[in-house]
Design an enzyme around this catalytic site. Structure first.
Site, mmCIF file in Angstrom:
data_model
loop_
_atom_site.group_PDB
_atom_site.id
_atom_site.type_symbol
_atom_site.label_atom_id
_atom_site.label_comp_id
_atom_site.label_asym_id
_atom_site.label_seq_id
_atom_site.Cartn_x
_atom_site.Cartn_y
_atom_site.Cartn_z
ATOM 1 N N GLY A 30 -0.218 -18.004 8.592
ATOM 2 C CA GLY A 30 1.117 -18.496 8.231
ATOM 3 C C GLY A 30 1.204 -19.202 6.892
ATOM 4 O O GLY A 30 2.094 -20.032 6.681
ATOM 5 N N ARG A 83 6.370 -0.539 23.019
ATOM 6 C CA ARG A 83 6.721 -1.211 21.763
ATOM 7 C C ARG A 83 8.202 -1.530 21.719
ATOM 8 O O ARG A 83 8.631 -2.550 21.186
ATOM 9 C CB ARG A 83 6.363 -0.310 20.563
ATOM 10 C CG ARG A 83 4.878 -0.227 20.289
ATOM 11 C CD ARG A 83 4.612 0.590 19.025
ATOM 12 N NE ARG A 83 3.188 0.767 18.821
ATOM 13 C CZ ARG A 83 2.399 -0.111 18.185
ATOM 14 N NH1 ARG A 83 2.895 -1.213 17.672
ATOM 15 N NH2 ARG A 83 1.110 0.118 18.051
ATOM 16 N N ARG A 109 2.294 -6.276 13.598
ATOM 17 C CA ARG A 109 2.697 -5.260 14.574
ATOM 18 C C ARG A 109 3.628 -4.268 13.910
ATOM 19 O O ARG A 109 4.406 -4.632 13.025
ATOM 20 C CB ARG A 109 3.454 -5.898 15.766
ATOM 21 C CG ARG A 109 2.696 -6.923 16.529
ATOM 22 C CD ARG A 109 1.492 -6.392 17.253
ATOM 23 N NE ARG A 109 1.780 -5.337 18.212
ATOM 24 C CZ ARG A 109 0.839 -4.601 18.794
ATOM 25 N NH1 ARG A 109 -0.438 -4.780 18.505
ATOM 26 N NH2 ARG A 109 1.171 -3.657 19.667
ATOM 27 N N ASN A 125 9.521 -7.695 4.129
ATOM 28 C CA ASN A 125 8.095 -7.769 4.440
ATOM 29 C C ASN A 125 7.345 -8.097 3.157
ATOM 30 O O ASN A 125 7.786 -7.745 2.063
ATOM 31 C CB ASN A 125 7.610 -6.414 4.973
ATOM 32 C CG ASN A 125 6.138 -6.441 5.350
ATOM 33 O OD1 ASN A 125 5.652 -7.416 5.939
ATOM 34 N ND2 ASN A 125 5.401 -5.392 5.008
ATOM 35 N N HIS A 127 3.607 -7.517 1.391
ATOM 36 C CA HIS A 127 2.404 -6.696 1.553
ATOM 37 C C HIS A 127 1.433 -7.013 0.407
ATOM 38 O O HIS A 127 1.846 -7.075 -0.752
ATOM 39 C CB HIS A 127 2.785 -5.210 1.548
ATOM 40 C CG HIS A 127 1.600 -4.337 1.766
ATOM 41 N ND1 HIS A 127 1.011 -4.195 2.999
ATOM 42 C CD2 HIS A 127 0.862 -3.587 0.906
ATOM 43 C CE1 HIS A 127 -0.036 -3.392 2.896
ATOM 44 N NE2 HIS A 127 -0.148 -3.008 1.640
ATOM 45 N N ASP A 159 11.442 -0.532 6.340
ATOM 46 C CA ASP A 159 12.129 0.560 7.021
ATOM 47 C C ASP A 159 11.157 1.173 8.026
ATOM 48 O O ASP A 159 10.105 0.590 8.293
ATOM 49 C CB ASP A 159 12.695 1.574 6.008
ATOM 50 C CG ASP A 159 11.587 2.299 5.250
ATOM 51 O OD1 ASP A 159 10.392 2.147 5.605
ATOM 52 O OD2 ASP A 159 11.913 3.029 4.294
ATOM 53 N N LYS A 190 -1.968 -16.254 -3.739
ATOM 54 C CA LYS A 190 -1.272 -17.267 -4.557
ATOM 55 C C LYS A 190 0.044 -16.708 -5.086
ATOM 56 O O LYS A 190 1.039 -17.423 -5.173
ATOM 57 C CB LYS A 190 -2.149 -17.665 -5.758
ATOM 58 C CG LYS A 190 -3.329 -18.505 -5.368
ATOM 59 C CD LYS A 190 -4.041 -19.031 -6.623
ATOM 60 C CE LYS A 190 -5.339 -19.686 -6.209
ATOM 61 N NZ LYS A 190 -6.466 -19.381 -7.072
ATOM 62 N N GLU A 192 1.720 -14.180 -3.665
ATOM 63 C CA GLU A 192 2.619 -13.963 -2.519
ATOM 64 C C GLU A 192 3.486 -15.197 -2.305
ATOM 65 O O GLU A 192 4.688 -15.101 -2.029
ATOM 66 C CB GLU A 192 1.811 -13.681 -1.245
ATOM 67 C CG GLU A 192 1.021 -12.394 -1.288
ATOM 68 C CD GLU A 192 0.352 -12.078 0.044
ATOM 69 O OE1 GLU A 192 0.943 -12.332 1.105
ATOM 70 O OE2 GLU A 192 -0.789 -11.562 0.016
HETATM 71 C C1 GAR Z 1 -0.843 -11.919 3.723
HETATM 72 O O1 GAR Z 1 -1.762 -11.566 2.714
HETATM 73 C C2 GAR Z 1 0.171 -10.819 3.926
HETATM 74 O O2 GAR Z 1 0.556 -10.185 2.729
HETATM 75 C C3 GAR Z 1 -0.601 -9.865 4.796
HETATM 76 O O3 GAR Z 1 -1.270 -10.700 5.716
HETATM 77 C C4 GAR Z 1 -1.529 -11.954 5.097
HETATM 78 C C5 GAR Z 1 -0.959 -13.020 5.981
HETATM 79 O O4 GAR Z 1 -1.283 -14.290 5.507
HETATM 80 N N1 GAR Z 1 0.255 -8.944 5.450
HETATM 81 C C6 GAR Z 1 -0.098 -7.688 5.708
HETATM 82 O O5 GAR Z 1 -1.186 -7.228 5.422
HETATM 83 C C7 GAR Z 1 0.978 -6.864 6.389
HETATM 84 N N2 GAR Z 1 0.632 -5.481 6.342
HETATM 85 P P1 GAR Z 1 -0.516 -15.563 6.012
HETATM 86 O O6 GAR Z 1 -0.501 -15.483 7.548
HETATM 87 O O7 GAR Z 1 -1.373 -16.703 5.528
HETATM 88 O O8 GAR Z 1 0.850 -15.569 5.443
#
Ligand code: GAR
Length: 242
Positions: A30, A83, A109, A125, A127, A159, A190, A192
């Site tokens: 998180g 799902r 998920r 999202n 990524h 999507d 960092k 993100e």
């Molecule tokens: C982050 O790097 C996010 O971009 C990635 O998981 C990490 C979560 O970190 N997400 C994915 O790979 C989705 N396909 P966080 O729980 O510390 O935010």
């Protein structure tokens, strides 16, 4: 026949900011959630977190919510036979919480069409790669192993495809010869934490239009036309005729 473009305009007016009611989906640490909490608390992000849903009861993200008095719900995917049933439960909670925009923040998920129909072009999202390169899991390790010279992160509307929706913002970081998945992940993370709050703020200010699969952000200056090189150019090439 080509499909006609569908245009979405985000709410709000260009002049009047409003607090976007957010629902956030998490699965783990998180830190992206934390960056949104921090920007909301320091007044730079016009949003309020109505609910955080975790599919993982052990997620540290839930602890972060406790520290900031944020409502949480655990919807454990293992409790559902399909799902779709899992998605429907999350939709119920998000609707009860009057959420407008859903932000996936390290949510691991795959969602079904049931979920996308409930929030059309209202799911973001983040990524950890420069999409469309390296979709799916372990994106940072895949990029380091492949030997790309740059990677980065992408905020996009989700999507029904795997990390395929319209791209809102990307940040680029260099990849070095001695990088592995972990060192690269740290560098990307960092960024993100910078671009996710920015993407949501664009939305809050009603600046985002989605035209077909392209996002247009209104009223912001162009990024400088400054190429990046990795490794750097030797002087005679950097200064030569372009
Ligand atoms: C982050 O790097 C996010 O971009 C990635 O998981 C990490 C979560 O970190 N997400 C994915 O790979 C989705 N396909 P966080 O729980 O510390 O935010």
């Amino acid at each position: 026949m080509e499909e006609p473009f569908v245009t979405f305009e985000t709410g709000g007016t260009k002049t009047q900011k409003r607090k976007i009611p957010l629902g956030i989906l998490v699965s783990g640490n998180g830190s992206n959630l934390q960056s949104l909490i921090d920007r909301i608390e320091d007044g730079t992000l016009d949003a309020e977190i109505r609910i955080v849903i975790s599919n993982n009861p052990e997620a540290y993200a839930l602890e972060r919510c406790r520290k900031h008095n944020i409502r949480t719900a655990v919807v454990d995917h293992r409790d559902f036979q399909t799902r779709e049933a899992f998605d429907r439960r999350m939709i119920e909670i998000l609707a009860d919480s009057k959420v407008e925009l859903v932000a996936m923040a390290g949510f691991m998920r795959v969602l079904t069409p049931v979920f996308f129909k409930a929030f059309p072009m209202k799911i973001m999202n983040i990524h950890p790669a420069l999409l469309p390169s390296f979709p799916g899991i372990h994106a940072q390790k895949k990029a380091a192993d492949y030997g790309v010279r740059f990677s980065g992160c992408t905020v996009h509307f989700a999507d029904e495809g795997m990390d395929t929706g319209p791209i809102i913002i990307q940040a680029v970081v260099p990849v070095y010869d001695d990088d592995n998945g972990e060192s690269l992940a740290e560098r990307i993370l960092k960024e993100e934490h910078r671009i996710y709050p920015q993407a949501i703020q664009y939305y809050a200010e009603g600046k985002i239009d989605v035209i077909g699969r392209k996002v247009r952000i209104q009223g912001i200056p162009r990024s400088p036309e400054k190429p990046l090189y990795n490794p750097p150019l030797m002087n005679q090439f950097a200064l030569g005729p372009g």
